[in-house]
Design a protein around this motif. Sequence first.
Motif, PDB file in Angstrom:
ATOM      1  N   VAL A 157       0.838  -1.211   0.000  1.00 24.60           N
ATOM      2  CA  VAL A 157       0.000   0.000   0.000  1.00 24.60           C
ATOM      3  C   VAL A 157       0.866   1.251   0.000  1.00 24.60           C
ATOM      4  O   VAL A 157       0.609   2.195  -0.757  1.00 24.60           O
ATOM      5  N   ARG A 158       1.881   1.243   0.820  1.00 21.59           N
ATOM      6  CA  ARG A 158       2.754   2.424   0.910  1.00 21.59           C
ATOM      7  C   ARG A 158       3.431   2.708  -0.430  1.00 21.59           C
ATOM      8  O   ARG A 158       3.465   3.851  -0.887  1.00 21.59           O
ATOM      9  N   ASP A 159       3.946   1.682  -1.068  1.00 20.07           N
ATOM     10  CA  ASP A 159       4.607   1.860  -2.365  1.00 20.07           C
ATOM     11  C   ASP A 159       3.626   2.351  -3.425  1.00 20.07           C
ATOM     12  O   ASP A 159       3.942   3.242  -4.215  1.00 20.07           O
ATOM     13  N   ILE A 160       2.439   1.762  -3.433  1.00 24.48           N
ATOM     14  CA  ILE A 160       1.419   2.160  -4.406  1.00 24.48           C
ATOM     15  C   ILE A 160       1.062   3.632  -4.227  1.00 24.48           C
ATOM     16  O   ILE A 160       0.981   4.395  -5.188  1.00 24.48           O
ATOM     17  N   LEU A 161       0.860   4.037  -2.976  1.00 19.62           N
ATOM     18  CA  LEU A 161       0.466   5.428  -2.719  1.00 19.62           C
ATOM     19  C   LEU A 161       1.594   6.410  -3.028  1.00 19.62           C
ATOM     20  O   LEU A 161       1.333   7.507  -3.533  1.00 19.62           O
ATOM     21  N   GLU A 162       2.831   6.037  -2.750  1.00 21.26           N
ATOM     22  CA  GLU A 162       3.952   6.922  -3.088  1.00 21.26           C
ATOM     23  C   GLU A 162       4.029   7.130  -4.597  1.00 21.26           C
ATOM     24  O   GLU A 162       4.228   8.254  -5.067  1.00 21.26           O
ATOM     25  N   ASP A 163       3.851   6.053  -5.367  1.00 16.01           N
ATOM     26  CA  ASP A 163       3.851   6.167  -6.828  1.00 16.01           C
ATOM     27  C   ASP A 163       2.689   7.023  -7.309  1.00 16.01           C
ATOM     28  O   ASP A 163       2.837   7.823  -8.239  1.00 16.01           O
ATOM     29  N   LEU A 164       1.544   6.857  -6.668  1.00 14.46           N
ATOM     30  CA  LEU A 164       0.358   7.624  -7.058  1.00 14.46           C
ATOM     31  C   LEU A 164       0.532   9.116  -6.756  1.00 14.46           C
ATOM     32  O   LEU A 164       0.133   9.963  -7.561  1.00 14.46           O
ATOM     33  N   VAL A 165       1.139   9.448  -5.634  1.00 20.53           N
ATOM     34  CA  VAL A 165       1.401  10.857  -5.302  1.00 20.53           C
ATOM     35  C   VAL A 165       2.309  11.467  -6.366  1.00 20.53           C
ATOM     36  O   VAL A 165       2.043  12.574  -6.864  1.00 20.53           O
ATOM     37  N   ASP A 166       3.354  10.754  -6.735  1.00 15.32           N
ATOM     38  CA  ASP A 166       4.271  11.257  -7.756  1.00 15.32           C
ATOM     39  C   ASP A 166       3.564  11.446  -9.102  1.00 15.32           C
ATOM     40  O   ASP A 166       3.730  12.474  -9.761  1.00 15.32           O
ATOM     41  N   ALA A 167       2.766  10.452  -9.492  1.00 16.78           N
ATOM     42  CA  ALA A 167       2.079  10.520 -10.786  1.00 16.78           C
ATOM     43  C   ALA A 167       1.062  11.656 -10.818  1.00 16.78           C
ATOM     44  O   ALA A 167       0.966  12.398 -11.804  1.00 16.78           O
ATOM     45  N   THR A 168       0.305  11.832  -9.730  1.00 16.25           N
ATOM     46  CA  THR A 168      -0.706  12.906  -9.721  1.00 16.25           C
ATOM     47  C   THR A 168      -0.045  14.273  -9.699  1.00 16.25           C
ATOM     48  O   THR A 168      -0.525  15.189 -10.371  1.00 16.25           O
ATOM     49  N   SER A 169       1.019  14.398  -8.953  1.00 17.57           N
ATOM     50  CA  SER A 169       1.735  15.682  -8.933  1.00 17.57           C
ATOM     51  C   SER A 169       2.294  16.010 -10.313  1.00 17.57           C
ATOM     52  O   SER A 169       2.233  17.155 -10.766  1.00 17.57           O
ATOM     53  N   GLU A 170       2.841  15.000 -10.977  1.00 14.78           N
ATOM     54  CA  GLU A 170       3.383  15.200 -12.332  1.00 14.78           C
ATOM     55  C   GLU A 170       2.262  15.581 -13.306  1.00 14.78           C
ATOM     56  O   GLU A 170       2.451  16.461 -14.151  1.00 14.78           O
ATOM     57  N   ASP A 171       1.114  14.936 -13.195  1.00 15.12           N
ATOM     58  CA  ASP A 171      -0.027  15.274 -14.061  1.00 15.12           C
ATOM     59  C   ASP A 171      -0.459  16.728 -13.869  1.00 15.12           C
ATOM     60  O   ASP A 171      -0.765  17.428 -14.833  1.00 15.12           O
TER      61      ASP A 171
END
Length: 186
Positions: free
Chosen positions: A155-169
Amino acid sequence: TRTEWLRQAGVALTPLQLWAFSAGGAIATFALVVLVTHTPLVAIAAAVGVAGVPFAYLAHRRAVRLRAWQAAWPDALRKILAAIVAGRSLGQAVNALGVTGPDPLREVFVDFPAAARVFGTAVALEQVKERMADPTSDRVIEVLLVAHERGGAIVRDILEDLVDATSEDLKVADEIDTEGLEMRIN
């Protein structure tokens, strides 16, 4: 659908009520302009313009709300991630968004805890997804659903990747808006 569009704009109207409001404004404008100018052609033009005002206003309001939701997701995901690092479950972390989350998302998640207790976290997230009906929110909620299903350390890894992807978007969307504005200015 038009109902979804109205919900995203944040108004409690049905499509029929919107059309009735628009038609009522057009009829009143037509009658007033005909009384003043005695020219039906001018009155028709004014009535058509007035009929479009509610749609234009709600379209703008919807766009502003969708943009606010998109901009709020990175902060909300960081709050969820921080809660998970502190030892809370994903369900508990998402429950907190209705109280401590970013302002644009609070109204969407305010009834999430009750729905999660009654239907479960996954169904409550699906309800939020339907209510928001926004591509960015859909993607975030789908990833939250996967994280909820998988559980554990992933969960932690998934959410860290999601934070990065949303910020980049968001960064890319801002750059596109800026370039579009520069082109209009030139």
